[in-house]
Design an enzyme around this catalytic site. Structure first.
Site, PDB file in Angstrom:
ATOM      1  N   ASN A   9       0.895  -1.181   0.018  1.00  0.00           N
ATOM      2  CA  ASN A   9      -0.106   0.046  -0.122  1.00  0.00           C
ATOM      3  C   ASN A   9       0.919   0.992  -0.161  1.00  0.00           C
ATOM      4  O   ASN A   9       1.575   1.444   1.145  1.00  0.00           O
ATOM      5  CB  ASN A   9      -0.795  -0.014   1.218  1.00  0.00           C
ATOM      6  CG  ASN A   9      -1.661   1.053   1.541  1.00  0.00           C
ATOM      7  OD1 ASN A   9      -1.945   1.961   0.393  1.00  0.00           O
ATOM      8  ND2 ASN A   9      -2.131   1.225   2.632  1.00  0.00           N
ATOM      9  N   LYS A  11      -0.066   4.251  -0.290  1.00  0.00           N
ATOM     10  CA  LYS A  11      -0.457   5.432   0.270  1.00  0.00           C
ATOM     11  C   LYS A  11      -0.380   6.601  -0.459  1.00  0.00           C
ATOM     12  O   LYS A  11      -0.315   6.564  -1.694  1.00  0.00           O
ATOM     13  CB  LYS A  11      -0.106   5.727   1.882  1.00  0.00           C
ATOM     14  CG  LYS A  11      -0.056   4.377   2.519  1.00  0.00           C
ATOM     15  CD  LYS A  11       0.064   4.651   4.337  1.00  0.00           C
ATOM     16  CE  LYS A  11       0.252   3.453   4.856  1.00  0.00           C
ATOM     17  NZ  LYS A  11      -0.017   3.550   6.301  1.00  0.00           N
ATOM     18  N   HIS A  97      -9.480   0.669   4.794  1.00  0.00           N
ATOM     19  CA  HIS A  97      -8.183   0.796   5.431  1.00  0.00           C
ATOM     20  C   HIS A  97      -8.417   1.746   6.552  1.00  0.00           C
ATOM     21  O   HIS A  97      -9.297   2.597   6.653  1.00  0.00           O
ATOM     22  CB  HIS A  97      -7.185   1.451   4.584  1.00  0.00           C
ATOM     23  CG  HIS A  97      -5.925   1.213   5.077  1.00  0.00           C
ATOM     24  ND1 HIS A  97      -5.454   2.279   5.872  1.00  0.00           N
ATOM     25  CD2 HIS A  97      -4.890   0.702   4.926  1.00  0.00           C
ATOM     26  CE1 HIS A  97      -4.108   2.277   6.202  1.00  0.00           C
ATOM     27  NE2 HIS A  97      -3.891   1.243   5.552  1.00  0.00           N
ATOM     28  N   GLU A  99      -7.022   4.059   7.729  1.00  0.00           N
ATOM     29  CA  GLU A  99      -6.663   5.573   7.777  1.00  0.00           C
ATOM     30  C   GLU A  99      -8.055   6.111   7.059  1.00  0.00           C
ATOM     31  O   GLU A  99      -8.343   7.453   7.399  1.00  0.00           O
ATOM     32  CB  GLU A  99      -5.475   5.861   6.798  1.00  0.00           C
ATOM     33  CG  GLU A  99      -4.233   5.695   7.650  1.00  0.00           C
ATOM     34  CD  GLU A  99      -3.102   5.128   6.776  1.00  0.00           C
ATOM     35  OE1 GLU A  99      -3.066   5.394   5.612  1.00  0.00           O
ATOM     36  OE2 GLU A  99      -1.987   4.520   7.271  1.00  0.00           O
ATOM     37  N   GLU A 169      -5.250  -5.545  10.417  1.00  0.00           N
ATOM     38  CA  GLU A 169      -4.209  -4.474  10.895  1.00  0.00           C
ATOM     39  C   GLU A 169      -4.623  -3.718  12.015  1.00  0.00           C
ATOM     40  O   GLU A 169      -5.392  -2.841  11.949  1.00  0.00           O
ATOM     41  CB  GLU A 169      -4.410  -3.378   9.498  1.00  0.00           C
ATOM     42  CG  GLU A 169      -4.014  -4.101   8.088  1.00  0.00           C
ATOM     43  CD  GLU A 169      -3.251  -3.191   7.040  1.00  0.00           C
ATOM     44  OE1 GLU A 169      -2.305  -3.138   6.906  1.00  0.00           O
ATOM     45  OE2 GLU A 169      -4.127  -1.984   6.803  1.00  0.00           O
ATOM     46  N   GLY A 175       2.435   1.939  10.600  1.00  0.00           N
ATOM     47  CA  GLY A 175       3.330   3.254  10.501  1.00  0.00           C
ATOM     48  C   GLY A 175       4.055   3.422  11.755  1.00  0.00           C
ATOM     49  O   GLY A 175       4.379   4.808  12.054  1.00  0.00           O
ATOM     50  N   SER A 215       3.416  -2.535  10.086  1.00  0.00           N
ATOM     51  CA  SER A 215       5.066  -2.349  10.315  1.00  0.00           C
ATOM     52  C   SER A 215       5.770  -3.568   9.928  1.00  0.00           C
ATOM     53  O   SER A 215       6.587  -4.102  10.634  1.00  0.00           O
ATOM     54  CB  SER A 215       5.307  -1.910  11.772  1.00  0.00           C
ATOM     55  OG  SER A 215       4.940  -0.786  12.078  1.00  0.00           O
TER      56      SER A 215
HETATM   57  C1  PEP Z   1      -0.821  -0.030   5.978  1.00  0.00           C
HETATM   58  O1  PEP Z   1      -0.631   0.934   5.326  1.00  0.00           O
HETATM   59  O2  PEP Z   1      -1.617  -0.885   5.629  1.00  0.00           O
HETATM   60  C2  PEP Z   1       0.331  -0.646   6.654  1.00  0.00           C
HETATM   61  C3  PEP Z   1       0.397  -1.755   7.281  1.00  0.00           C
HETATM   62  O3  PEP Z   1       1.359   0.385   6.790  1.00  0.00           O
HETATM   63  P1  PEP Z   1       2.830   0.135   7.734  1.00  0.00           P
HETATM   64  O4  PEP Z   1       3.406  -1.301   6.999  1.00  0.00           O
HETATM   65  O5  PEP Z   1       3.588   1.190   7.205  1.00  0.00           O
HETATM   66  O6  PEP Z   1       2.504  -0.049   9.191  1.00  0.00           O
END
Ligand code: PEP
Length: 253
Positions: A9, A11, A97, A99, A169, A175, A215
Site C-alpha cells: 500500500n 498510500k 483501510h 486511515e 491491521e 506506521g 509495520s
Molecule cells: C498499511 O498501510 O496498511 C500498513 C500496514 O502500513 P505500515 O506497513 O507502514 O505499518
C-alpha cells in the site's frame, strides 16, 4: 494454506516518475517469485494507476487501488467507480483501510457498500479490519474485529465472499514501527478464521486469505508467515522501497 499474498500500500506517496520506477524494480526483482509461489500486488495512488499498470503489464505483479466509491457513475465529485478502476488495470481494491476509517471518517456501512460494489464490478476487495490501541487495552479487540468483519461482509453469499481477502491491521501497529508479535497476530487471525467458519461454508472459511498488516519489515516477515492463519501481508512503509519489498516477498514464500 494456498499461495501467500503480499500487497503493498503506497498510500499518498510517489510521483509519476518514482511510481513507475518502483513498480518496474518490484516487477524485475520478483520475476522468479511472483506468480509462481506468491501473489503480489501494489496499490499506488489513483493518479498513477494506469502508468503503473502499463509498466507491470507483462509481469506477475497485479495492481490494486487504495479506495473505491460504491456508485457506478454520476454526480459524485472526486469519487472513482469500480469500472474506472477496472478500466485502468486494477485487479484489487483496499476497502476500509484504518486511515480511511479513522482519518477520513468512513463508516462501517460505507465500507460494506464499497466491498459489495467492488465485487459486483469484478474487482477483488481487500477488507481491512483492526482495533485501535485504546480498544486493545480495553480488551475489545475481538469485539471490534467481529464488528468490522460482519459489517464489512454483510449481504455477501458463500460464493461472492470468495472474492474477498481480509487484512488484519491493528491500528497501533500501522506506521508506528510497533509490529504485533507473531503470537498476537496469530491469535486474532485464528479468531477471524473462526468467525468466517461461523458465517460461511467450509470452502469460504478455508480459502479466504487473511493478511497481517502493521509495520511489516524484511526482518519480521518470516516469523509472521510461520503462523498457521497468516496467509500473507499488507505492507505500507516498507513497500515504498523496492529492495525491502522484494525481501519481504522472498521471506513470505
Ligand atoms: C498499511 O498501510 O496498511 C500498513 C500496514 O502500513 P505500515 O506497513 O507502514 O505499518
Amino acid at each position: 494454506m494456498g499461495k501467500p499474498f503480499v500487497a503493498g500500500n503506497w498510500k499518498m506517496n510517489t510521483d509519476s516518475h518514482s511510481a513507475v520506477e518502483l513498480a518496474e524494480s518490484i516487477a524485475g526483482g520478483s520475476v522468479s517469485l511472483a506468480g509462481e509461489k506468491v501473489t503480489v500486488a501494489v496499490c499506488p495512488p489513483f493518479v498513477y494507476l494506469r502508468d503503473v499498470a502499463n509498466s507491470l503489464h507483462l509481469s506477475y505483479v497485479a495492481v490494486g487501488a487504495q479506495d473505491i466509491y460504491f456508485e457506478s457513475k454520476g454526480a459524485f465529485t472526486g469519487e472513482i467507480s469500480a469500472s474506472m478502476l477496472k478500466d485502468v488495470g486494477c485487479t484489487y481494491v483496499l476497502c476500509g483501510h484504518s486511515e480511511r476509517r479513522h482519518v477520513i471518517g468512513e463508516t462501517e456501512e460505507l465500507v460494506n457498500k464499497k466491498v459489495v460494489a467492488a465485487i459486483s464490478g469484478g474487482l477483488l476487495p481487500i477488507l481491512c479490519v483492526g482495533e485501535l490501541l485504546s480498544e486493545r487495552e480495553a480488551s475489545q479487540t475481538e469485539e471490534v474485529v467481529t464488528r468490522h468483519l460482519k459489517s464489512g461482509l454483510a449481504g455477501l453469499s458463500d460464493e461472492k465472499v470468495l472474492a474477498v481477502t481480509v487484512a488484519y491491521e491493528p491500528v497501533w501497529a500501522i506506521g508506528t514501527g510497533r509490529t504485533a508479535t507473531p503470537q498476537q497476530a496469530q491469535q486474532v487471525h485464528a479468531f477471524i478464521r473462526k468467525l468466517l467458519n461461523e458465517m460461511y461454508d467450509d470452502q469460504a472459511a478455508a480459502e479466504i486469505r487473511i493478511l497481517y498488516g502493521g509495520s511489516v519489515k524484511p526482518n519480521n516477515t518470516a516469523d509472521l508467515m510461520r503462523e498457521k492463519d497468516i496467509d500473507g501481508l499488507l505492507v505500507g512503509g516498507a513497500s515504498l522501497n523496492a529492495d525491502d519489498f522484494l525481501a519481504i516477498i522472498q521471506a513470505a514464500v
